[in-house]
Design a protein around this motif. Structure first.
Motif, short mmCIF file in Angstrom:
data_model
loop_
_atom_site.label_atom_id
_atom_site.label_comp_id
_atom_site.label_asym_id
_atom_site.label_seq_id
_atom_site.Cartn_x
_atom_site.Cartn_y
_atom_site.Cartn_z
N LEU A 34 -16.04 -6.43 -8.43
CA LEU A 34 -16.74 -5.18 -8.18
C LEU A 34 -17.49 -5.22 -6.85
O LEU A 34 -18.33 -4.38 -6.59
N SER A 35 -17.17 -6.19 -6.01
CA SER A 35 -17.85 -6.28 -4.71
C SER A 35 -16.91 -5.83 -3.60
O SER A 35 -15.68 -5.98 -3.68
N TRP A 36 -17.50 -5.27 -2.55
CA TRP A 36 -16.72 -4.86 -1.39
C TRP A 36 -16.07 -6.07 -0.73
O TRP A 36 -14.94 -5.99 -0.25
N ALA A 37 -16.75 -7.20 -0.74
CA ALA A 37 -16.18 -8.41 -0.14
C ALA A 37 -14.84 -8.75 -0.79
O ALA A 37 -13.86 -9.06 -0.11
N TYR A 38 -14.78 -8.67 -2.11
CA TYR A 38 -13.53 -8.96 -2.83
C TYR A 38 -12.47 -7.89 -2.53
O TYR A 38 -11.32 -8.21 -2.22
N ILE A 39 -12.85 -6.61 -2.61
CA ILE A 39 -11.90 -5.52 -2.39
C ILE A 39 -11.32 -5.59 -0.98
O ILE A 39 -10.11 -5.46 -0.79
N TYR A 40 -12.17 -5.81 0.02
CA TYR A 40 -11.67 -5.89 1.40
C TYR A 40 -10.74 -7.09 1.57
O TYR A 40 -9.64 -6.96 2.11
N ALA A 41 -11.18 -8.24 1.09
CA ALA A 41 -10.38 -9.47 1.27
C ALA A 41 -9.07 -9.43 0.49
O ALA A 41 -8.09 -10.06 0.88
N THR A 42 -9.02 -8.64 -0.59
CA THR A 42 -7.83 -8.59 -1.43
C THR A 42 -6.89 -7.45 -1.08
O THR A 42 -5.67 -7.61 -1.16
N TYR A 43 -7.44 -6.31 -0.64
CA TYR A 43 -6.60 -5.12 -0.47
C TYR A 43 -6.64 -4.43 0.90
O TYR A 43 -5.71 -3.72 1.24
N PHE A 44 -7.70 -4.59 1.66
CA PHE A 44 -7.82 -3.82 2.90
C PHE A 44 -7.69 -4.64 4.17
O PHE A 44 -7.24 -4.12 5.19
N GLY A 45 -8.09 -5.86 4.16
CA GLY A 45 -8.09 -6.69 5.37
C GLY A 45 -6.69 -7.01 5.87
O GLY A 45 -5.69 -6.82 5.18
N SER A 46 -6.63 -7.53 7.06
CA SER A 46 -5.37 -7.95 7.66
C SER A 46 -4.72 -9.02 6.79
O SER A 46 -5.38 -9.92 6.29
N GLY A 47 -3.42 -8.90 6.57
CA GLY A 47 -2.70 -9.89 5.78
C GLY A 47 -2.73 -9.64 4.29
O GLY A 47 -2.17 -10.42 3.52
N ALA A 90 3.64 2.19 -6.66
CA ALA A 90 2.24 1.99 -7.04
C ALA A 90 1.94 0.50 -7.20
O ALA A 90 2.83 -0.31 -7.44
N ASN A 91 0.68 0.15 -7.02
CA ASN A 91 0.21 -1.21 -7.24
C ASN A 91 -0.87 -1.09 -8.31
O ASN A 91 -2.02 -0.79 -8.02
N ALA A 92 -0.47 -1.27 -9.58
CA ALA A 92 -1.38 -1.04 -10.70
C ALA A 92 -2.63 -1.90 -10.63
O ALA A 92 -3.72 -1.44 -10.97
N THR A 93 -2.50 -3.14 -10.18
CA THR A 93 -3.67 -4.02 -10.09
C THR A 93 -4.64 -3.49 -9.04
O THR A 93 -5.85 -3.44 -9.27
N ALA A 94 -4.12 -3.09 -7.88
CA ALA A 94 -4.98 -2.53 -6.84
C ALA A 94 -5.67 -1.28 -7.32
O ALA A 94 -6.88 -1.11 -7.13
N VAL A 95 -4.93 -0.39 -7.96
CA VAL A 95 -5.51 0.85 -8.48
C VAL A 95 -6.64 0.54 -9.45
O VAL A 95 -7.73 1.10 -9.36
N SER A 96 -6.40 -0.36 -10.37
CA SER A 96 -7.40 -0.72 -11.38
C SER A 96 -8.65 -1.32 -10.75
O SER A 96 -9.78 -0.91 -11.05
N GLU A 97 -8.48 -2.29 -9.86
CA GLU A 97 -9.63 -2.97 -9.28
C GLU A 97 -10.40 -2.10 -8.29
O GLU A 97 -11.63 -2.09 -8.29
N ILE A 98 -9.70 -1.35 -7.46
CA ILE A 98 -10.38 -0.48 -6.50
C ILE A 98 -11.09 0.66 -7.23
O ILE A 98 -12.23 1.01 -6.91
N THR A 99 -10.45 1.23 -8.25
CA THR A 99 -11.08 2.28 -9.04
C THR A 99 -12.34 1.77 -9.73
O THR A 99 -13.37 2.44 -9.73
N ALA A 100 -12.27 0.58 -10.29
CA ALA A 100 -13.44 -0.01 -10.95
C ALA A 100 -14.58 -0.21 -9.95
O ALA A 100 -15.74 0.08 -10.25
N TRP A 101 -14.26 -0.68 -8.75
CA TRP A 101 -15.28 -0.88 -7.71
C TRP A 101 -15.91 0.47 -7.32
O TRP A 101 -17.13 0.58 -7.23
N ILE A 102 -15.10 1.50 -7.13
CA ILE A 102 -15.62 2.82 -6.77
C ILE A 102 -16.49 3.37 -7.90
O ILE A 102 -17.61 3.84 -7.67
#
Length: 163
Positions: A55-68, A144-156
């Motif tokens: 539920l942290s931005w650090a995790y969401i960025y490192a897992t789904y938004f950052g380079s790579g 779709a990426n169900a894991t991304a949707v679930s984790e990003i939605t939970a963070w939001i």
């Protein structure tokens, strides 16, 4: 904060109780004691491994938004520089970009004040294909990426904190 729970086990000799613990994040959300929290020191909690960490931005960025990452928003060909009002070259500027009002996407990709109004979560208007069948990002994503949707939605829904 830690809350102690009693965990029981029935054996041939009767009921034996063992103390267990579950952490909370200050808002009453238990982590089940598995991932540790910011007050834990040492141990094997060096990485992001518990439900609260997700539920942290650090995790969401490192897992789904950052380079790579699967979203690779921060790649130079995507949003490594300002493009369509977004830049995600760093964790800090990506958070600022996705939480700012942006007319090119019809609002805030992530609306901290009203999570349900986050453009990212809109199944018909989200530019991210993981959330919408009409999305065109991330580049190269075909489904779709169900894991991304679930984790990003939970963070939001947890307030999209910049932590």
């Amino acid at each position: 904060m830690r809350a102690w729970l009693l965990v029981g086990c029935i054996t041939a000799a009767g009921l034996i109780c063992f103390p267990g613990c579950a952490g909370t994040n200050g808002s009453g959300n238990a982590d089940g004691g598995g991932g540790g929290d910011a007050s834990d020191e040492g141990g094997d909690d060096a990485g992001i491994d518990g439900p609260l960490d997700k539920l942290s931005w650090a995790y969401i960025y490192a897992t789904y938004f950052g380079s790579g990452t699967p979203g690779h928003c921060g790649d130079s060909g995507c949003h490594g520089f300002a493009r369509a009002g977004f830049v995600c070259a760093t964790q800090a500027n990506c958070y600022t970009s996705i939480t700012a009002n942006n007319t090119s996407v019809g609002g805030r990709m992530v609306n901290v004040a009203t999570p349900a109004q986050s453009v990212l979560l809109d199944p018909t208007n989200s530019p991210v294909i993981w959330f919408s069948t009409s999305g065109n990002m991330p580049e190269g994503a075909l489904k779709a990426n169900a894991t991304a949707v679930s984790e990003i939605t939970a963070w939001i829904n947890a307030g999209a904190l910049n932590n």
